[in-house]
Design a protein around this motif. Structure first.
Motif: not given
Length: 87
Positions: A46-71
């Protein structure tokens, strides 16, 4: 929600906010503190005018993410696209 077909893989260089003191310290020591540049790599979910969200892990089967940083965008120095993950 539509299934993702791809995600950018990025390296984000950003300035980290930090505490200036650990308990009471002299003013000069506090004033000498410096900022640190952090390097975060991963999937840009995700990214918008206020922040970026970067995750280290992504599971496409469940559309789940893990290890996120909101910058916060104001802290970002540089974004380098490393590649693209494709489903």
């Amino acid at each position: 929600m539509a299934k993702l077909k791809s995600l950018p893989i990025v390296l984000v260089d950003w300035i980290d906010a930090d505490t200036a003191t650990d308990g009471w310290q002299g003013r000069e020591k506090v004033a000498a503190e410096t900022v640190k540049t952090i390097h975060s790599a991963g999937f840009l979910v995700s990214k918008d005018k206020d922040r970026l969200i970067v995750v280290t892990d992504y599971d496409p089967a469940a559309d789940n993410a893990n290890g996120g940083s909101v910058i916060p965008r104001g802290m970002v120095k540089k974004i380098t696209r490393l590649g693209t993950w494709k489903a």
